[in-house]
Design a protein around this motif. Structure first.
Motif, mmCIF file in Angstrom:
data_model
loop_
_atom_site.group_PDB
_atom_site.id
_atom_site.type_symbol
_atom_site.label_atom_id
_atom_site.label_comp_id
_atom_site.label_asym_id
_atom_site.label_seq_id
_atom_site.Cartn_x
_atom_site.Cartn_y
_atom_site.Cartn_z
ATOM 1 N N LEU A 11 58.467 98.405 -39.991
ATOM 2 C CA LEU A 11 57.936 97.046 -40.095
ATOM 3 C C LEU A 11 59.011 95.986 -39.919
ATOM 4 C CD1 LEU A 11 55.448 97.363 -43.096
ATOM 5 C CD2 LEU A 11 55.073 97.833 -40.682
ATOM 6 N N THR A 12 60.147 96.212 -40.548
ATOM 7 C CA THR A 12 61.222 95.226 -40.452
ATOM 8 C C THR A 12 62.546 95.827 -40.924
ATOM 9 O OG1 THR A 12 61.888 92.969 -41.058
ATOM 10 C CG2 THR A 12 60.853 94.282 -42.776
ATOM 11 N N ASN A 13 63.640 95.251 -40.447
ATOM 12 C CA ASN A 13 64.994 95.603 -40.896
ATOM 13 C C ASN A 13 65.678 94.289 -41.268
ATOM 14 O OD1 ASN A 13 64.880 98.494 -40.066
ATOM 15 N ND2 ASN A 13 64.727 97.617 -38.031
ATOM 16 N N GLU A 14 65.980 94.118 -42.535
ATOM 17 C CA GLU A 14 66.542 92.839 -42.984
ATOM 18 C C GLU A 14 67.791 93.038 -43.832
ATOM 19 O OE1 GLU A 14 64.029 89.838 -44.500
ATOM 20 O OE2 GLU A 14 62.264 90.503 -43.350
ATOM 21 N N VAL A 15 68.770 92.190 -43.573
ATOM 22 C CA VAL A 15 69.996 92.181 -44.372
ATOM 23 C C VAL A 15 69.717 91.456 -45.684
ATOM 24 C CG1 VAL A 15 72.393 91.350 -44.508
ATOM 25 C CG2 VAL A 15 71.487 92.257 -42.347
ATOM 26 N N LEU A 16 70.254 91.993 -46.782
ATOM 27 C CA LEU A 16 70.102 91.369 -48.100
ATOM 28 C C LEU A 16 71.417 90.692 -48.454
ATOM 29 C CD1 LEU A 16 68.338 94.411 -49.855
ATOM 30 C CD2 LEU A 16 67.288 92.569 -48.518
ATOM 31 N N MET A 30 74.127 95.069 -47.493
ATOM 32 C CA MET A 30 72.947 95.916 -47.668
ATOM 33 C C MET A 30 71.873 95.537 -46.649
ATOM 34 S SD MET A 30 73.778 97.971 -50.027
ATOM 35 C CE MET A 30 72.187 98.775 -50.157
ATOM 36 N N GLN A 31 71.344 96.533 -45.977
ATOM 37 C CA GLN A 31 70.254 96.306 -45.022
ATOM 38 C C GLN A 31 69.041 97.121 -45.447
ATOM 39 O OE1 GLN A 31 70.692 97.555 -40.842
ATOM 40 N NE2 GLN A 31 69.789 95.594 -40.259
ATOM 41 N N LEU A 32 67.896 96.441 -45.499
ATOM 42 C CA LEU A 32 66.651 97.103 -45.907
ATOM 43 C C LEU A 32 65.834 97.481 -44.677
ATOM 44 C CD1 LEU A 32 64.668 97.864 -48.262
ATOM 45 C CD2 LEU A 32 63.609 95.629 -47.864
ATOM 46 N N LYS A 50 50.701 103.339 -47.637
ATOM 47 C CA LYS A 50 51.680 102.563 -48.406
ATOM 48 C C LYS A 50 52.904 102.168 -47.582
ATOM 49 C CE LYS A 50 53.849 106.777 -50.179
ATOM 50 N NZ LYS A 50 54.189 107.545 -51.356
ATOM 51 N N LYS A 51 53.545 101.094 -48.034
ATOM 52 C CA LYS A 51 54.812 100.653 -47.469
ATOM 53 C C LYS A 51 55.946 101.229 -48.314
ATOM 54 C CE LYS A 51 52.853 96.154 -46.202
ATOM 55 N NZ LYS A 51 52.928 94.710 -46.493
ATOM 56 N N LYS A 52 57.036 101.556 -47.655
ATOM 57 C CA LYS A 52 58.181 102.080 -48.381
ATOM 58 C C LYS A 52 59.459 101.643 -47.686
ATOM 59 C CE LYS A 52 60.249 106.263 -50.307
ATOM 60 N NZ LYS A 52 60.203 107.746 -50.416
ATOM 61 N N GLY A 53 60.472 101.347 -48.489
ATOM 62 C CA GLY A 53 61.731 100.891 -47.926
ATOM 63 C C GLY A 53 62.909 101.780 -48.295
ATOM 64 N N VAL A 54 63.925 101.709 -47.478
ATOM 65 C CA VAL A 54 65.192 102.386 -47.731
ATOM 66 C C VAL A 54 66.292 101.372 -47.449
ATOM 67 C CG1 VAL A 54 66.761 104.228 -47.040
ATOM 68 C CG2 VAL A 54 64.302 104.655 -47.083
ATOM 69 N N ALA A 55 67.219 101.245 -48.365
ATOM 70 C CA ALA A 55 68.335 100.316 -48.168
ATOM 71 C C ALA A 55 69.594 101.109 -47.817
ATOM 72 C CB ALA A 55 68.565 99.490 -49.428
ATOM 73 N N GLU A 56 70.369 100.551 -46.880
ATOM 74 C CA GLU A 56 71.598 101.221 -46.458
ATOM 75 C C GLU A 56 72.746 100.217 -46.425
ATOM 76 O OE1 GLU A 56 73.306 103.991 -42.803
ATOM 77 O OE2 GLU A 56 71.560 102.707 -42.471
ATOM 78 N N CYS A 57 73.855 100.609 -46.991
ATOM 79 C CA CYS A 57 75.041 99.759 -46.973
ATOM 80 C C CYS A 57 75.738 99.917 -45.622
ATOM 81 C CB CYS A 57 75.991 100.148 -48.106
ATOM 82 S SG CYS A 57 77.535 99.192 -48.090
ATOM 83 N N GLN A 58 75.922 98.821 -44.921
ATOM 84 C CA GLN A 58 76.558 98.867 -43.610
ATOM 85 C C GLN A 58 78.068 99.100 -43.709
ATOM 86 O OE1 GLN A 58 74.403 98.658 -40.721
ATOM 87 N NE2 GLN A 58 73.161 99.052 -42.550
ATOM 88 N N HIS A 59 78.580 98.999 -44.928
ATOM 89 C CA HIS A 59 80.018 99.210 -45.133
ATOM 90 C C HIS A 59 80.340 100.668 -45.427
ATOM 91 C CE1 HIS A 59 83.802 99.149 -47.573
ATOM 92 N NE2 HIS A 59 84.186 98.402 -46.535
ATOM 93 N N CYS A 60 79.664 101.222 -46.436
ATOM 94 C CA CYS A 60 79.954 102.609 -46.820
ATOM 95 C C CYS A 60 78.930 103.616 -46.307
ATOM 96 C CB CYS A 60 80.101 102.728 -48.334
ATOM 97 S SG CYS A 60 78.548 102.510 -49.244
ATOM 98 N N LYS A 61 77.864 103.099 -45.675
ATOM 99 C CA LYS A 61 76.805 103.934 -45.085
ATOM 100 C C LYS A 61 75.992 104.732 -46.110
ATOM 101 C CE LYS A 61 78.126 102.525 -41.088
ATOM 102 N NZ LYS A 61 77.341 101.466 -40.413
ATOM 103 N N LYS A 62 76.065 104.347 -47.361
ATOM 104 C CA LYS A 62 75.294 105.007 -48.400
ATOM 105 C C LYS A 62 73.849 104.472 -48.359
ATOM 106 C CE LYS A 62 74.911 107.382 -52.370
ATOM 107 N NZ LYS A 62 75.086 108.842 -52.473
ATOM 108 N N ALA A 63 72.877 105.385 -48.439
ATOM 109 C CA ALA A 63 71.465 104.993 -48.420
ATOM 110 C C ALA A 63 70.878 105.103 -49.822
ATOM 111 C CB ALA A 63 70.681 105.864 -47.448
#
Length: 200
Positions: A11-16, A30-32, A50-63
Motif C-alpha cells: 500500500l505504501t512505503n513511508e519514512v518515519l 525508520m521506513q514503514l 487486514k492491513k499489516k506493516g513492517v518497519a525497517e531501519c535503513q541504517h542497520c537494516k533491522k526489521a
C-alpha cells in the motif's frame, strides 16, 4: 479443483522521520512498509483483508514487526494504516461475483418468462420435467396439441438428480402410447411444482 489462498499488495512505503530505531538508536532512518492481504480463488482476488506493516531501519537494516514497535512508531503506524487505501483490483472478485449474480438473475427471469409462454402456447416436442415421487424425476414429451389439451408420451426412465435429467431425455426412452392432459391440468401441475421445468 478449486485453488484458493491469500496474497498481499503493497500500500505504501513511508519514512518515519521522528522515530528512533530500537536496535541502533538512529533517528529518522525508520521506513514503514504497509501491506494489505486479500483472499483469492484461482488467483482472482475476492476481497481484501487486514492491513499489516513492517518497519525497517535503513541504517542497520533491522526489521521490526508491529509488536516490536516503540510507542512513537506505533503511533505513526496507526495513523498511516488508517489513512492508507488499497488498490481497487483487490475487489475484482467481488465485481465478478456481483456480475455473475446479476447475469444469473436475468437468465432466471428469462427462463420463467419462457416457461409461461410454453404453458400458454405448447408445441409438439416440448418436454415437461416432472417430479415422479420425492427424489425421483422424469420427463413427458408433447407430441400433439389440441384446443384444450396436450398429448404426451412418458419417459420410461427416472433419475434421482434434477440436474442430470438430460441423461434420460432421449427419443428412444419414450413410450409409444400417448395420453392426454388438459391445459388447465398442466398449468396446475406447474403451479404445484409437479412440473418443475419446461424445455423447448
Amino acid at each position: 479443483m478449486v485453488i484458493f489462498g491469500s496474497g498481499k499488495a503493497n500500500l505504501t512505503n513511508e519514512v518515519l522521520p521522528n522515530c528512533i530505531c530500537p536496535h541502533c538508536e538512529t533517528k529518522g532512518q525508520m521506513q514503514l512498509h504497509l501491506y494489505r492481504s486479500h483472499a483469492h480463488i484461482f488467483w482472482i482476488p475476492i476481497f481484501p483483508m487486514k492491513k499489516k506493516g513492517v518497519a525497517e531501519c535503513q541504517h542497520c537494516k533491522k526489521a521490526f514487526e508491529p509488536k516490536q514497535f516503540s510507542e512513537e512508531m506505533e503511533k505513526e503506524y496507526g495513523k498511516i494504516k488508517s489513512d492508507a487505501s488499497g488498490p481497487i483490483w483487490q475487489f475484482a472478485g467481488l465485481g465478478v461475483i456481483a456480475g455473475l449474480l446479476i447475469w444469473g438473475s436475468i437468465l432466471s427471469k428469462q427462463d420463467k418468462a419462457d416457461e409461461q409462454k410454453y404453458l400458454a402456447e405448447p408445441l409438439s416436442g416440448d418436454r415437461y420435467h416432472v417430479v415422479v415421487s420425492p427424489g425421483n424425476y422424469s420427463t413427458l414429451k408433447v407430441i400433439e396439441v389440441s384446443k384444450d389439451s396436450v398429448f404426451v408420451v412418458q419417459n420410461n426412465y427416472e433419475i434421482s438428480k434434477r440436474t442430470k435429467i438430460s441423461k434420460i431425455d432421449k427419443p428412444e426412452n419414450y413410450t409409444e402410447s400417448p395420453f392426454g392432459i388438459s391445459k388447465e391440468q398442466v398449468a396446475k401441475m406447474y403451479e404445484e411444482k409437479d412440473i418443475y421445468d419446461i424445455r423447448r
